[in-house]
Design a protein around this motif. Structure first.
Motif, PDB file in Angstrom:
ATOM      1  N   CYS A  12       0.688  -1.285   0.014  1.00 29.73           N
ATOM      2  CA  CYS A  12       0.017   0.087   0.087  1.00 29.73           C
ATOM      3  C   CYS A  12       0.775   1.184   0.054  1.00 29.73           C
ATOM      4  N   GLU A  13       2.064   1.172   0.381  1.00 32.74           N
ATOM      5  CA  GLU A  13       3.022   2.392   0.369  1.00 32.74           C
ATOM      6  C   GLU A  13       3.744   2.687  -1.112  1.00 32.74           C
ATOM      7  N   THR A  14       3.568   1.664  -1.979  1.00 34.29           N
ATOM      8  CA  THR A  14       4.058   2.221  -3.079  1.00 34.29           C
ATOM      9  C   THR A  14       3.073   1.817  -4.517  1.00 34.29           C
ATOM     10  N   LEU A  17      -1.922   5.002  -7.001  1.00 29.02           N
ATOM     11  CA  LEU A  17      -3.012   5.563  -6.199  1.00 29.02           C
ATOM     12  C   LEU A  17      -4.325   5.255  -6.840  1.00 29.02           C
ATOM     13  N   PRO A  18      -4.634   4.941  -7.897  1.00 30.63           N
ATOM     14  CA  PRO A  18      -6.050   4.599  -8.445  1.00 30.63           C
ATOM     15  C   PRO A  18      -6.282   3.231  -7.608  1.00 30.63           C
ATOM     16  N   LEU A  19      -5.379   2.390  -7.747  1.00 27.35           N
ATOM     17  CA  LEU A  19      -5.537   0.865  -7.250  1.00 27.35           C
ATOM     18  C   LEU A  19      -5.680   1.096  -5.980  1.00 27.35           C
ATOM     19  N   LEU A  20      -4.840   1.788  -5.054  1.00 23.60           N
ATOM     20  CA  LEU A  20      -4.977   1.897  -3.780  1.00 23.60           C
ATOM     21  C   LEU A  20      -6.475   2.396  -3.218  1.00 23.60           C
ATOM     22  N   VAL A  22      -9.281   2.303  -4.929  1.00 24.08           N
ATOM     23  CA  VAL A  22     -10.194   1.368  -5.254  1.00 24.08           C
ATOM     24  C   VAL A  22     -10.346   0.065  -4.553  1.00 24.08           C
ATOM     25  N   ILE A  23      -9.185  -0.264  -3.917  1.00 21.72           N
ATOM     26  CA  ILE A  23      -9.067  -1.224  -3.116  1.00 21.72           C
ATOM     27  C   ILE A  23      -9.786  -0.941  -1.600  1.00 21.72           C
ATOM     28  N   PHE A  24      -9.589   0.243  -1.250  1.00 24.32           N
ATOM     29  CA  PHE A  24     -10.273   1.044  -0.156  1.00 24.32           C
ATOM     30  C   PHE A  24     -11.567   1.104  -0.375  1.00 24.32           C
ATOM     31  N   LEU A  25     -12.006   1.416  -1.397  1.00 25.98           N
ATOM     32  CA  LEU A  25     -13.458   1.615  -1.684  1.00 25.98           C
ATOM     33  C   LEU A  25     -14.218   0.052  -1.828  1.00 25.98           C
ATOM     34  N   PHE A  26     -13.540  -0.826  -2.451  1.00 29.27           N
ATOM     35  CA  PHE A  26     -14.039  -2.144  -2.694  1.00 29.27           C
ATOM     36  C   PHE A  26     -14.103  -2.925  -1.167  1.00 29.27           C
ATOM     37  N   GLY A  27     -13.163  -2.563  -0.315  1.00 29.42           N
ATOM     38  CA  GLY A  27     -13.084  -3.102   1.108  1.00 29.42           C
ATOM     39  C   GLY A  27     -14.271  -2.507   1.813  1.00 29.42           C
TER      40      GLY A  27
END
Length: 332
Positions: A12-14, A17-20, A22-27
């Motif tokens: 999550c640190e590297t 931003l788009p994938l990070l 959407v992973i947060f929103l999916f979660g």
């Protein structure tokens, strides 16, 4: 369950931003309905616009690539697929219309422009950095294969839900079949080396679908594929059925499609009967594969008819999921 992210190497640190995002929103969809998780859903539309307006999507959509797609670009494509899945889950006709007419066509065009539906290994060998480890090379190729396969899966699902023609033909899906999850989820290079499982032990979905549709079929020469492989194959038959409806060819192809569905069900029974109690249960779309086979059959039988008070039987796209629901209820 959409296995397109390699969790052992996800950082999550590297990560982009788009994938990070959407992973947060999916979660948030799987969390308890607190004020925080419910508030996250207010960002779905903003995230969708941000991802599809991203420079990477602009570049790939317009075909400005020589198929040398970087890991950062792959992450944006992963994010776009996941936000499509998230947004399709919202019961909003306007959102679904935007997905059908704008976002999804643009996404499929981006995948095609960078050659992800082609034989991934052949393209990737020219693009990987020298000195990359065997494990990292495998992960890079496998992520690309899985992204292509799951984009094809969603294209077939969108075609069924929206009563529309698929944007990806079966003949375009030339990538090798994804490997078993045990190999893909290996935590380290050492663990990967220890697992005795071929990267692709079965035919491609294209080859297997062709065999199912042939006049002759010999059970003994077809190694039972995995449940995941069979799920993608029945969705390929679903795409073929939708394409035949829109091309006025369903009457000429229904015999071959129904025969292929019969062969598919025999293989499905073989694979699921061998799924021992100690093995993990089938997850996500895979566990509903038998229902997908039922839908293909009903679509073949009813696809040529325009039934009064059943909007779905009209060969015309719809953005209202109620039309799909009414069709299922009518023919269940």
């Amino acid at each position: 369950y959409y296995p397109i992210i390699h969790r052992p190497t996800f950082n999550c640190e590297t990560v982009s931003l788009p994938l990070l995002l959407v992973i947060f929103l999916f979660g948030s969809l799987g969390c308890a309905p607190t004020d925080f998780t419910l508030s996250a859903r207010k960002f779905f539309d903003v995230a969708e616009e941000y991802i599809f307006d991203h420079p990477t999507m602009q570049q790939l959509h317009h075909g400005y690539t020589n198929w040398a797609v970087s890991e950062a670009q792959i992450e944006v494509l992963q994010a776009a697929l996941i936000i499509e899945i998230v947004q399709n889950g919202t019961n909003n006709v306007e959102t679904r219309r935007r997905l059908r007419t704008r976002r999804h066509p643009r996404y499929i065009a981006a995948l095609k422009s960078c050659g992800l539906f082609q034989a991934a290994g052949e393209v990737l060998e020219q693009t990987l950095e020298s000195g990359q480890s065997k494990w990292k090379s495998f992960v890079s190729k496998e992520v690309r294969k899985r992204l292509a396969v799951w984009a094809f899966v969603m294209d077939s699902c969108f075609a069924a839900m929206f009563n529309s023609c698929p944007l990806t033909a079966i003949a375009e899906l030339k990538v090798a079949s994804p490997c078993c999850d045990e190999v893909f989820e290996a935590e380290t290079a050492a663990e990967y080396e220890m697992i005795d499982c071929p990267e692709s032990s079965h035919q491609t979905v294209l080859e297997f679908t062709k065999d199912l549709l042939r006049d002759t079929w010999i059970d003994d020469i077809h190694k039972p594929p995995t449940a995941m492989h069979l799920m993608v194959t029945i969705l390929a038959l679903q795409s073929l059925t939708m394409t035949s409806r829109y091309s006025c060819l369903l009457q000429d192809t229904e015999g071959a499609i129904l025969r292929a569905a019969d062969r598919w069900e025999d293989l499905w029974h073989t694979v699921t009967e061998e799924n021992r109690p100690e093995e993990p249960p089938l997850q996500g779309f895979v566990r509903h594969s038998k229902e997908l086979s039922w839908f293909v059959r009903k679509l073949v039988h009813a696809g040529n008819l325009e039934v009064p008070n059943c909007r779905y039987t009209q060969v015309e796209p719809t953005d209202n999921i109620q039309d799909f629901h009414d069709f299922l209820c009518k023919y269940k």
